[in-house]
Design an enzyme around this catalytic site. Sequence first.
Site, short mmCIF file in Angstrom:
data_model
loop_
_atom_site.label_atom_id
_atom_site.label_comp_id
_atom_site.label_asym_id
_atom_site.label_seq_id
_atom_site.Cartn_x
_atom_site.Cartn_y
_atom_site.Cartn_z
N GLU A 1 7.50 24.08 -60.10
CA GLU A 1 5.85 24.04 -59.73
C GLU A 1 5.30 24.82 -58.47
O GLU A 1 4.10 25.02 -58.96
CB GLU A 1 5.28 22.67 -59.67
CG GLU A 1 6.40 21.43 -60.80
CD GLU A 1 7.46 20.96 -60.09
OE1 GLU A 1 8.32 19.70 -60.67
OE2 GLU A 1 8.49 21.38 -59.23
N CYS B 1 7.81 15.48 -58.34
CA CYS B 1 7.58 14.92 -56.38
C CYS B 1 6.28 14.82 -56.21
O CYS B 1 4.84 15.79 -56.91
CB CYS B 1 8.88 15.61 -56.22
SG CYS B 1 8.41 17.51 -56.03
#
Length: 167
Positions: free
Chosen positions: A69, A97
Site C-alpha cells: 500500500e 495495517c
Amino acid sequence: MIPCPFQKVFPSELVRDDAYFMAHAFNEAVEAWKEDEVPVGAVIVSDGIIIASAHNRTVASTDPTAHAEMLAITQAAKTLGDWRLNACTLYVTKEPCPMCSGAMLIARMGRVVYAWGDPKMGCMGGATALQDLPRTNHRPQVDSGVMEDACREIVQAYFRCKRERSE
C-alpha cells in the site's frame, strides 16, 4: 525460495469492476511470493485506470515501511503530481495495517477495497477503524470481501510453507 503454487489470474477486460482490479492486486501478491515476500498486493485506480501497482518489498529493500500500500500510494502521488488521492481507489489483498491505514487517510484516499480482514492488525475495520476516529478529518469509503478466499489463502499458504521449511 518457496515455489509459488498460485497462478496469476487474467480478468476480463470487458468489465472493470472491483473484482477486475482486485485480480490485478492478487497478481501483485503472486509476484511478492515469488520474491519471498509476504504475498500482499495493491493497485490504485483513477478514472478506471490503474495508475500504481506494488507488492510487499520489506525484505528486498530492508525497509519495514515497504508495504504494498505504501509503495502504491507513493507511485500514485507521483503519477498524478499531487499527494491528494481523493478521486482514487486503492485495492489491496489484505486489510491495511496501522501504518498503511494512516497513510491512506493522510493521502485522502477516496475509497479503499480490501479482500480480507485482519482482526489483529487491521485498521480499517478489523482490530480497529482509524477512519472512524471522531477527530479524523478524512473518511474514505471502505469495502471488503472482494476475492476474499483467494487472497486469504495465498497468505496462509505462504506462512504454512515457511513453517514447514523451518521444521
